[in-house]
Design an enzyme around this catalytic site. Structure first.
Site, PDB file in Angstrom:
ATOM      1  N   GLU A  68       0.856  -1.201   0.000  1.00 24.33           N
ATOM      2  CA  GLU A  68       0.000   0.000   0.000  1.00 24.33           C
ATOM      3  C   GLU A  68       0.878   1.231   0.000  1.00 24.33           C
ATOM      4  O   GLU A  68       1.975   1.241   0.566  1.00 24.33           O
ATOM      5  CB  GLU A  68      -0.885  -0.055   1.250  1.00 24.33           C
TER       6      GLU A  68
ATOM      7  N   ARG B 208      -9.799   8.970   1.764  1.00 26.92           N
ATOM      8  CA  ARG B 208      -8.370   8.625   1.822  1.00 26.92           C
ATOM      9  C   ARG B 208      -8.089   7.682   0.674  1.00 26.92           C
ATOM     10  O   ARG B 208      -8.531   6.526   0.682  1.00 26.92           O
ATOM     11  CB  ARG B 208      -8.071   7.945   3.153  1.00 26.92           C
TER      12      ARG B 208
HETATM   13  C1  LIG Z   1       3.033   4.576   5.988  1.00 26.08           C
HETATM   14  S1  LIG Z   1       3.608   3.992   7.513  1.00 26.08           S
HETATM   15  C2  LIG Z   1       2.831   2.398   7.595  1.00 26.08           C
HETATM   16  C3  LIG Z   1       1.765   2.343   8.623  1.00 26.08           C
HETATM   17  C4  LIG Z   1       1.083   1.005   8.818  1.00 26.08           C
HETATM   18  N1  LIG Z   1       0.596   0.439   7.584  1.00 26.08           N
HETATM   19  C5  LIG Z   1      -0.064   1.133   9.804  1.00 26.08           C
HETATM   20  O1  LIG Z   1      -1.181   0.668   9.542  1.00 26.08           O
HETATM   21  O2  LIG Z   1       0.141   1.744  10.858  1.00 26.08           O
HETATM   22  C6  LIG Z   1       5.278   3.589   7.141  1.00 26.08           C
HETATM   23  C7  LIG Z   1       6.063   3.052   8.318  1.00 26.08           C
HETATM   24  O3  LIG Z   1       7.360   2.687   7.852  1.00 26.08           O
HETATM   25  C8  LIG Z   1       8.256   2.847   8.929  1.00 26.08           C
HETATM   26  N2  LIG Z   1       9.638   2.846   8.407  1.00 26.08           N
HETATM   27  C9  LIG Z   1      10.264   3.821   7.708  1.00 26.08           C
HETATM   28  N3  LIG Z   1      11.513   3.439   7.410  1.00 26.08           N
HETATM   29  C10 LIG Z   1      11.683   2.175   7.912  1.00 26.08           C
HETATM   30  C11 LIG Z   1      12.754   1.261   7.919  1.00 26.08           C
HETATM   31  N4  LIG Z   1      13.921   1.563   7.359  1.00 26.08           N
HETATM   32  N5  LIG Z   1      12.575   0.069   8.529  1.00 26.08           N
HETATM   33  C12 LIG Z   1      11.399  -0.247   9.121  1.00 26.08           C
HETATM   34  N6  LIG Z   1      10.344   0.605   9.147  1.00 26.08           N
HETATM   35  C13 LIG Z   1      10.475   1.803   8.547  1.00 26.08           C
HETATM   36  C14 LIG Z   1       7.810   4.161   9.574  1.00 26.08           C
HETATM   37  O4  LIG Z   1       8.255   4.266  10.911  1.00 26.08           O
HETATM   38  C15 LIG Z   1       6.283   4.064   9.448  1.00 26.08           C
HETATM   39  O5  LIG Z   1       5.697   3.574  10.635  1.00 26.08           O
END
Ligand SMILES: C[S@@+](CC[C@H](N)C(=O)[O-])C[C@H]1O[C@@H](n2cnc3c(N)ncnc32)[C@H](O)[C@@H]1O
Length: 328
Positions: free
Chosen positions: A121, A165
């Site tokens: 997503e 959204r």
């Molecule tokens: C768009 S959010 C996804 C939210 C999730 N689908 C939910 O329902 O809460 C993207 C997530 O990727 C995480 N993220 C970013 N870089 C990352 C990395 N290098 N390794 C693991 N997680 C990471 C961020 O902290 C964030 O929580």
């Protein structure tokens, strides 16, 4: 306790606060299937705190530092990944074009673990990003890994949530299948089922902001959520505009008067009330704004699950789904 039901193992990448997990677990429960999360990862400490408080496991950290060989076998992979520009674009070399992006980490895990299916997503803007090249590279990489891949832009408003959204949802499957995206399920929940009745004073805007809003806008709806765009124009609807992790303080105001409470934000994303909010209001807003709409993903899962589970009669489940949601 021994569970004799079919078990489907999944991994929850970029898990945030577990929107995919709730959607998948709920859909599996309804089909009497045991959904087992075998790996989760998020780099953010506060997201890890929320996830641990709700699911009893602390997600692993930075996915770029995790060897794909160390990830347990699984049937289905979920990832709501951050969108980043790809450095070498348009050359269509497939996977190598994506090195240095977080999509590359998803792809290397899919390559190594070969799950049956995946659901990815991202923001709707991914479709037009770099004139469509970014998405092209992503889709080609996934096809090169041997997957049948489809994508669609879905709106949470069409799946029972009062929030506009729009998100791209990419579905991949190892076998060629007849998967179709779920048709809209109308109507969406009224705001009265989302809004709390007792709201702490701290969530109210200042008199100055309230008066300014009310001087420039009259709503045709009550209750309504007022939205201020970048140029300061106000609009209001019986649903919310997209929650945003980094939105300014008064971006959305209930009836032009107060900000949404953390619980209301989670409800707008389809998180059930059993979900514990254990972080500060600021973090809760960020987490809800980053999350995936549970109901929208659940609708996708309900259409995909018959192809992932071996114990389900595909035709019967899909027929039942259609009868429930598209009776005409
Ligand atoms: C768009 S959010 C996804 C939210 C999730 N689908 C939910 O329902 O809460 C993207 C997530 O990727 C995480 N993220 C970013 N870089 C990352 C990395 N290098 N390794 C693991 N997680 C990471 C961020 O902290 C964030 O929580």
């Amino acid at each position: 306790m021994y569970d004799s039901r079919e078990q489907i193992r999944f991994i929850d990448l970029f898990c945030g606060i577990g929107g995919f997990r709730i959607a998948f677990e709920e859909a599996c429960e309804e089909q009497d299937i045991n959904a087992k999360c075998v790996f989760s990862s998020d780099i953010d400490k506060y997201a890890q705190d929320s996830y641990e408080a709700n699911f009893g496991e602390r997600p692993h950290g930075d996915i770029t530092q995790i060897d794909e060989k160390d990830i347990p076998d699984h049937d289905i992979l979920f990832a709501g990944f951050p969108c980043q520009p790809f450095s070498i674009i348009g050359q269509m070399k497939g996977l190598n074009d994506t090195r240095g992006t977080l999509f590359f980490d998803i792809a290397r895990i899919i390559k190594e673990k070969e799950p049956k299916s995946f659901i990815l997503e991202n923001v709707k803007q991914l479709v037009g990003h770099d004139k469509g090249n970014t998405l092209k590279v992503i889709l080609k990489s996934l096809k090169d890994l041997g997957y049948h891949v489809q994508y669609s832009v879905l709106n949470a408003l069409d799946y029972g949530l009062p929030q506009k959204r729009e998100r791209i949802v990419i579905v991949g499957h190892k076998e060629p299948i007849m998967f179709t995206y779920p048709d809209p399920i109308k109507p969406f929940k009224p705001l009265t089922e989302i809004l709390e009745t007792k709201v702490n004073e701290k969530h109210f805007a200042s008199d100055y902001i309230k008066n300014k809003r009310k001087e420039s806008h009259k709503s045709s709806f009550y209750p309504s959520i007022w939205h201020e765009n970048k140029s300061g124009n106000i609009s209001s609807y019986p649903f919310s505009c997209a929650l945003r992790a980094g939105a300014s303080y008064n971006y959305l105001l209930v009836n032009g008067e107060r900000r949404l409470t953390p619980r209301e934000m989670h409800r707008l994303q389809g998180f059930p009330d059993w979900f514990k909010i254990v972080v500060s209001d600021g973090q809760a807003k960020r987490q809800a704004g980053n999350a995936v709409p549970v109901n929208m993903i659940k609708a996708v899962v309900q259409k995909l699950l018959p192809y992932v589970a071996t114990s389900l009669d595909q035709a019967a489940v899909l027929r039942e789904y259609d009868l429930k949601f598209n009776p005409s």
